[in-house]
Structures are given as structure tokens and as C-alpha cells.
Scaffold this motif. Structure first.
Motif, mmCIF file in Angstrom:
data_model
loop_
_atom_site.group_PDB
_atom_site.id
_atom_site.type_symbol
_atom_site.label_atom_id
_atom_site.label_comp_id
_atom_site.label_asym_id
_atom_site.label_seq_id
_atom_site.Cartn_x
_atom_site.Cartn_y
_atom_site.Cartn_z
ATOM 1 N N ALA A 1 0.821 -1.218 0.000
ATOM 2 C CA ALA A 1 0.000 0.000 0.000
ATOM 3 C C ALA A 1 0.852 1.263 0.000
ATOM 4 N N TYR A 2 2.039 1.188 0.545
ATOM 5 C CA TYR A 2 2.907 2.359 0.639
ATOM 6 C C TYR A 2 3.459 2.814 -0.713
ATOM 7 N N ILE A 3 3.491 1.916 -1.685
ATOM 8 C CA ILE A 3 3.979 2.321 -3.013
ATOM 9 C C ILE A 3 2.872 2.273 -4.063
ATOM 10 N N ALA A 4 1.669 1.881 -3.657
ATOM 11 C CA ALA A 4 0.566 1.711 -4.599
ATOM 12 C C ALA A 4 0.026 3.054 -5.090
ATOM 13 N N THR A 5 -0.291 3.091 -6.365
ATOM 14 C CA THR A 5 -0.982 4.224 -6.979
ATOM 15 C C THR A 5 -2.181 3.655 -7.731
ATOM 16 N N LYS A 6 -3.034 4.518 -8.222
ATOM 17 C CA LYS A 6 -4.165 4.043 -9.019
ATOM 18 C C LYS A 6 -3.672 3.274 -10.244
ATOM 19 N N GLU A 7 -2.552 3.710 -10.787
ATOM 20 C CA GLU A 7 -2.003 3.085 -11.990
ATOM 21 C C GLU A 7 -1.362 1.738 -11.700
ATOM 22 N N THR A 8 -0.801 1.549 -10.516
ATOM 23 C CA THR A 8 -0.096 0.306 -10.197
ATOM 24 C C THR A 8 -0.955 -0.660 -9.378
ATOM 25 N N ASP A 9 -2.184 -0.292 -9.122
ATOM 26 C CA ASP A 9 -3.102 -1.081 -8.306
ATOM 27 C C ASP A 9 -3.168 -2.543 -8.755
ATOM 28 N N GLY A 10 -3.441 -2.789 -10.005
ATOM 29 C CA GLY A 10 -3.590 -4.151 -10.524
ATOM 30 C C GLY A 10 -2.315 -4.958 -10.459
ATOM 31 N N ALA A 11 -1.207 -4.346 -10.855
ATOM 32 C CA ALA A 11 0.077 -5.052 -10.838
ATOM 33 C C ALA A 11 0.491 -5.415 -9.417
ATOM 34 N N LEU A 12 0.254 -4.505 -8.483
ATOM 35 C CA LEU A 12 0.615 -4.800 -7.094
ATOM 36 C C LEU A 12 -0.327 -5.837 -6.490
ATOM 37 N N ALA A 13 -1.585 -5.814 -6.868
ATOM 38 C CA ALA A 13 -2.523 -6.839 -6.390
ATOM 39 C C ALA A 13 -2.073 -8.218 -6.858
#
Length: 191
Positions: free
Chosen positions: A126-138
């Protein structure tokens, strides 16, 4: 067969209203189990425990939002979580902060609410998550163990890597080469 550990007679939170069901009342006597049967029961309980804790954690933000804890006679959300699930105030704070952090990241939020992934793994990214990276981090949360996620996030923070038009660049605009971690676990260049 119903297998509850705690039965609620509708008078929560009074401690006297919580009835603990003995193991013999749920169909077996612990001392009569073989070593293998006892181990299997322990594994079953451990897995079920994790599932139920995740479900409870997923409901906690909504309980706070609705002030349900007050309606049911609890002093605070902390009192509610402590008495019903044995959670510390610190853990409750972390969970509520996490939900605020990911409320604009629908895929991570869905993972949290479904209980399919532990909240602590989601908190890690969550600390590096953005709207754009949401899916990749999930996706990373789904496939990587906790320690690998922590290493991944630590590496990304140290590199200052941002996702720009699908290409991995650092904050100075310099393209990043694959480093050791990404060579092992792969890189989709989106985070």
C-alpha cells in the motif's frame, strides 16, 4: 454439522452471554484422537482461524463507519475488536489506516474486502501503490510471500522507481535494468 466455538444469544457484549462450546459438544473428545487426527484437527482449525480473522478484519472498517460498535454496547471500535476477536488497538489502527490508504485502489481494496489475501500483505504494498499500479501490485500480493513482497517494496522505494507509460523509470527518468530480485521473480515493468 454446526461447529461454532462461540454462540451469541443476542446480548453482546456482556461476557456472560458468550457461550464457549466444549470440544466434546462438537463431536469429538480431544484425548481420544490419534496423533494424526489431532494434527489434522490443528491444521483445520489453524486454516479456519486465518479465514475467520480475515473476514472479521474486512468488516471492521464498515463497523466503524456505521458506528455499529456503539449500537451494540461497545465503548469503541477498539473495545469491539478486542472483545470479539482479541485484536490489539495497534492492529485496529493499522487496519483502519490501510483501508484509507487503498480506498482509491479498487483491486487492492477488493482483495482486502474478500479476505483472500492477508491484510498485512496488502499493507506492505500500500505504501507504493498508486491508481495506476493497483492491478500489478494486487497480482504481486497474490503470488509472492510476505517476505518477498517486503523485499520488492524495499527495492522499489530505494530505486525511486515510478511506472511511466508502462515503462519502468526512476525518478530521474533513467531506465532501470533488471536487478537481482526482478531476475528471480520477474518484472512486468508496471511498478
Amino acid at each position: 454439522m454446526e461447529n461454532p466455538v462461540v454462540k451469541n444469544d443476542g446480548k453482546m457484549p456482556a461476557q456472560s452471554s458468550i457461550k464457549v462450546v466444549s470440544p466434546s459438544a462438537v463431536g469429538f473428545k480431544i484425548s481420544d484422537l490419534s496423533d494424526e487426527q489431532l494434527y489434522k484437527k490443528c491444521v483445520e482449525c489453524g486454516v479456519n482461524s486465518k479465514i475467520w480473522v480475515r473476514k472479521f478484519v474486512a468488516m471492521l472498517p464498515e463497523v466503524e463507519k456505521r458506528c455499529l460498535y456503539k449500537k451494540k454496547g461497545f465503548v469503541s471500535i477498539y473495545d469491539f475488536a478486542k472483545k470479539l476477536a482479541g485484536m490489539s488497538d495497534f492492529t485496529v489502527d493499522r487496519i483502519l489506516r490501510l483501508v484509507k490508504r487503498i480506498e482509491d485502489k479498487p483491486i487492492l481494496l477488493r482483495q482486502f474486502e474478500s479476505g483472500k489475501q492477508s491484510w498485512s500483505k496488502i499493507e506492505t504494498v500500500a505504501y507504493i501503490a498508486t491508481k495506476e499500479t493497483d492491478g500489478a501490485l494486487a497480482e504481486k500480493v497474490s503470488v509472492l510471500p510476505q517476505h518477498a513482497l517486503a523485499a520488492y517494496v524495499s527495492q522499489k522505494r530505494a530505486e525511486g522507481v515510478l511506472a511511466v507509460d508502462g515503462k519502468s523509470e526512476n525518478v530521474n527518468g533513467v531506465s532501470q535494468e533488471l536487478c537481482g530480485f526482478e531476475k528471480i521473480f520477474g518484472s512486468d515493468n508496471s511498478v
